[in-house]
Scaffold this motif. Sequence first.
Motif, PDB file in Angstrom:
ATOM      1  N   TYR A  31       5.301   1.990  -9.929  1.00 26.55           N
ATOM      2  CA  TYR A  31       4.839   0.809  -9.195  1.00 26.55           C
ATOM      3  C   TYR A  31       5.224  -0.444  -9.961  1.00 26.55           C
ATOM      4  CZ  TYR A  31       1.681  -2.892  -7.687  1.00 26.55           C
ATOM      5  OH  TYR A  31       1.173  -4.086  -7.257  1.00 26.55           O
ATOM      6  N   ASN A  32       5.684  -1.434  -9.223  1.00 30.58           N
ATOM      7  CA  ASN A  32       5.847  -2.777  -9.760  1.00 30.58           C
ATOM      8  C   ASN A  32       5.354  -3.743  -8.704  1.00 30.58           C
ATOM      9  OD1 ASN A  32       7.304  -3.995 -12.294  1.00 30.58           O
ATOM     10  ND2 ASN A  32       7.668  -5.419 -10.603  1.00 30.58           N
ATOM     11  N   ARG A  33       4.705  -4.795  -9.143  1.00 28.98           N
ATOM     12  CA  ARG A  33       4.150  -5.767  -8.199  1.00 28.98           C
ATOM     13  C   ARG A  33       5.246  -6.356  -7.318  1.00 28.98           C
ATOM     14  NH1 ARG A  33       3.129 -11.013 -12.111  1.00 28.98           N
ATOM     15  NH2 ARG A  33       5.322 -11.244 -12.703  1.00 28.98           N
ATOM     16  N   HIS A  34       4.826  -6.881  -6.194  1.00 32.47           N
ATOM     17  CA  HIS A  34       5.722  -7.556  -5.264  1.00 32.47           C
ATOM     18  C   HIS A  34       5.366  -9.039  -5.258  1.00 32.47           C
ATOM     19  CE1 HIS A  34       8.168  -8.035  -1.580  1.00 32.47           C
ATOM     20  NE2 HIS A  34       7.292  -8.982  -1.313  1.00 32.47           N
ATOM     21  N   VAL A  35       6.305  -9.865  -5.652  1.00 29.33           N
ATOM     22  CA  VAL A  35       6.133 -11.312  -5.608  1.00 29.33           C
ATOM     23  C   VAL A  35       7.300 -11.854  -4.794  1.00 29.33           C
ATOM     24  CG1 VAL A  35       5.949 -13.443  -6.931  1.00 29.33           C
ATOM     25  CG2 VAL A  35       5.021 -11.312  -7.883  1.00 29.33           C
ATOM     26  N   ALA A  36       7.003 -12.322  -3.583  1.00 28.28           N
ATOM     27  CA  ALA A  36       8.046 -12.790  -2.666  1.00 28.28           C
ATOM     28  C   ALA A  36       8.949 -13.827  -3.338  1.00 28.28           C
ATOM     29  CB  ALA A  36       7.418 -13.375  -1.405  1.00 28.28           C
ATOM     30  N   GLY A  37      10.243 -13.586  -3.223  1.00 24.79           N
ATOM     31  CA  GLY A  37      11.233 -14.508  -3.767  1.00 24.79           C
ATOM     32  C   GLY A  37      11.446 -14.398  -5.257  1.00 24.79           C
ATOM     33  N   PHE A  38      10.675 -13.521  -5.916  1.00 25.75           N
ATOM     34  CA  PHE A  38      10.786 -13.403  -7.376  1.00 25.75           C
ATOM     35  C   PHE A  38      10.920 -11.949  -7.816  1.00 25.75           C
ATOM     36  CE2 PHE A  38       8.658 -13.250 -11.607  1.00 25.75           C
ATOM     37  CZ  PHE A  38       9.618 -13.956 -12.314  1.00 25.75           C
ATOM     38  N   GLU A  39       9.966 -11.122  -7.466  1.00 21.64           N
ATOM     39  CA  GLU A  39      10.010  -9.692  -7.799  1.00 21.64           C
ATOM     40  C   GLU A  39       9.837  -8.904  -6.509  1.00 21.64           C
ATOM     41  OE1 GLU A  39       8.038  -8.102 -11.431  1.00 21.64           O
ATOM     42  OE2 GLU A  39       7.251 -10.130 -11.607  1.00 21.64           O
ATOM     43  N   GLU A  40      10.960  -8.536  -5.921  1.00 22.22           N
ATOM     44  CA  GLU A  40      10.945  -7.791  -4.672  1.00 22.22           C
ATOM     45  C   GLU A  40      11.729  -6.499  -4.842  1.00 22.22           C
ATOM     46  OE1 GLU A  40      10.715 -11.471  -1.497  1.00 22.22           O
ATOM     47  OE2 GLU A  40      12.669 -10.602  -1.923  1.00 22.22           O
ATOM     48  N   ASN A  41      11.162  -5.417  -4.338  1.00 22.90           N
ATOM     49  CA  ASN A  41      11.831  -4.106  -4.337  1.00 22.90           C
ATOM     50  C   ASN A  41      12.225  -3.625  -5.731  1.00 22.90           C
ATOM     51  OD1 ASN A  41      11.779  -4.043  -1.436  1.00 22.90           O
ATOM     52  ND2 ASN A  41      13.482  -5.494  -1.488  1.00 22.90           N
ATOM     53  N   VAL A  42      11.480  -4.021  -6.744  1.00 17.77           N
ATOM     54  CA  VAL A  42      11.817  -3.646  -8.116  1.00 17.77           C
ATOM     55  C   VAL A  42      11.805  -2.125  -8.272  1.00 17.77           C
ATOM     56  CG1 VAL A  42      11.081  -3.775 -10.537  1.00 17.77           C
ATOM     57  CG2 VAL A  42      11.027  -5.825  -9.097  1.00 17.77           C
ATOM     58  N   ALA A  43      10.765  -1.469  -7.774  1.00 16.46           N
ATOM     59  CA  ALA A  43      10.653  -0.017  -7.941  1.00 16.46           C
ATOM     60  C   ALA A  43      11.753   0.722  -7.177  1.00 16.46           C
ATOM     61  CB  ALA A  43       9.268   0.457  -7.502  1.00 16.46           C
ATOM     62  N   THR A  44      12.016   0.296  -5.960  1.00 19.13           N
ATOM     63  CA  THR A  44      13.057   0.948  -5.154  1.00 19.13           C
ATOM     64  C   THR A  44      14.432   0.724  -5.764  1.00 19.13           C
ATOM     65  OG1 THR A  44      11.728   0.733  -3.150  1.00 19.13           O
ATOM     66  CG2 THR A  44      14.097   1.066  -2.857  1.00 19.13           C
ATOM     67  N   LYS A  63      -2.154   0.567  -3.364  1.00 17.29           N
ATOM     68  CA  LYS A  63      -2.937   1.617  -2.707  1.00 17.29           C
ATOM     69  C   LYS A  63      -2.070   2.839  -2.415  1.00 17.29           C
ATOM     70  CE  LYS A  63      -5.883   2.539   1.286  1.00 17.29           C
ATOM     71  NZ  LYS A  63      -6.493   1.962   2.495  1.00 17.29           N
ATOM     72  N   MET A  64      -0.898   2.620  -1.871  1.00 17.33           N
ATOM     73  CA  MET A  64       0.007   3.736  -1.570  1.00 17.33           C
ATOM     74  C   MET A  64       0.446   4.447  -2.852  1.00 17.33           C
ATOM     75  SD  MET A  64       2.240   2.125   1.556  1.00 17.33           S
ATOM     76  CE  MET A  64       3.294   3.553   1.653  1.00 17.33           C
ATOM     77  N   PHE A  65       0.677   3.680  -3.904  1.00 14.35           N
ATOM     78  CA  PHE A  65       1.027   4.258  -5.208  1.00 14.35           C
ATOM     79  C   PHE A  65      -0.060   5.228  -5.663  1.00 14.35           C
ATOM     80  CE2 PHE A  65       0.115   3.651  -9.799  1.00 14.35           C
ATOM     81  CZ  PHE A  65       1.236   4.262 -10.343  1.00 14.35           C
ATOM     82  N   VAL A  66      -1.306   4.775  -5.656  1.00 18.66           N
ATOM     83  CA  VAL A  66      -2.417   5.614  -6.109  1.00 18.66           C
ATOM     84  C   VAL A  66      -2.551   6.844  -5.222  1.00 18.66           C
ATOM     85  CG1 VAL A  66      -4.924   5.705  -6.420  1.00 18.66           C
ATOM     86  CG2 VAL A  66      -3.641   3.707  -7.218  1.00 18.66           C
ATOM     87  N   GLN A  67      -2.424   6.674  -3.922  1.00 15.41           N
ATOM     88  CA  GLN A  67      -2.560   7.802  -2.998  1.00 15.41           C
ATOM     89  C   GLN A  67      -1.443   8.824  -3.140  1.00 15.41           C
ATOM     90  OE1 GLN A  67      -2.835   5.811   0.809  1.00 15.41           O
ATOM     91  NE2 GLN A  67      -5.058   5.556   0.615  1.00 15.41           N
ATOM     92  N   SER A  68      -0.344   8.447  -3.763  1.00 14.75           N
ATOM     93  CA  SER A  68       0.794   9.362  -3.909  1.00 14.75           C
ATOM     94  C   SER A  68       0.587  10.403  -4.999  1.00 14.75           C
ATOM     95  CB  SER A  68       2.071   8.574  -4.203  1.00 14.75           C
ATOM     96  OG  SER A  68       2.100   8.090  -5.537  1.00 14.75           O
ATOM     97  N   MET A  69      -0.445  10.233  -5.820  1.00 11.73           N
ATOM     98  CA  MET A  69      -0.650  11.106  -6.979  1.00 11.73           C
ATOM     99  C   MET A  69      -1.740  12.137  -6.755  1.00 11.73           C
ATOM    100  SD  MET A  69      -0.301   8.420 -10.104  1.00 11.73           S
ATOM    101  CE  MET A  69      -0.824   6.994  -9.197  1.00 11.73           C
ATOM    102  N   GLU A  70      -1.554  13.291  -7.401  1.00 11.94           N
ATOM    103  CA  GLU A  70      -2.572  14.325  -7.354  1.00 11.94           C
ATOM    104  C   GLU A  70      -3.759  13.913  -8.224  1.00 11.94           C
ATOM    105  OE1 GLU A  70      -0.308  17.655  -8.882  1.00 11.94           O
ATOM    106  OE2 GLU A  70      -0.746  17.116 -10.955  1.00 11.94           O
TER     107      GLU A  70
END
Length: 134
Positions: A31-44, A63-70
Amino acid sequence: MKTEIGVIGLGVMGKSLSRNLARNGFKLSVYNRHVAGFEENVATDFKNTYLELEHIRPFDDLKMFVQSMEAPRKIILMVNAGPTVDEVLRNLSDHLEPGDIVIDGGNSHFSDTARRIESMNNLGIEFIGCGISG
């Protein structure tokens, strides 16, 4: 597929740790935060850069990051020591459950770590200060 470990923060250290975990066969969410115009799609973008990351799961939604883990979740924070850790914990704790484990990989001051241990333990979440960066 649920993953085994999560890494939050894809700076130099977070990326290196994630690549190492992936090379050694761990099922990984990043996971990496999303900051529009600055940090976008870093993880992808990170996933798409290295062949060994073919099977990781990248997120910019916490939330999706946390839900992805066992469960119990094992999450390594690779963010700057200081107030950033507290901010991430505030946002992250809304999505965690008792028994989950959070490891602070930054070099936080011991008094901050002690405070965070108490705060997270009050929520039933295990918190470990383990400076592995720097």
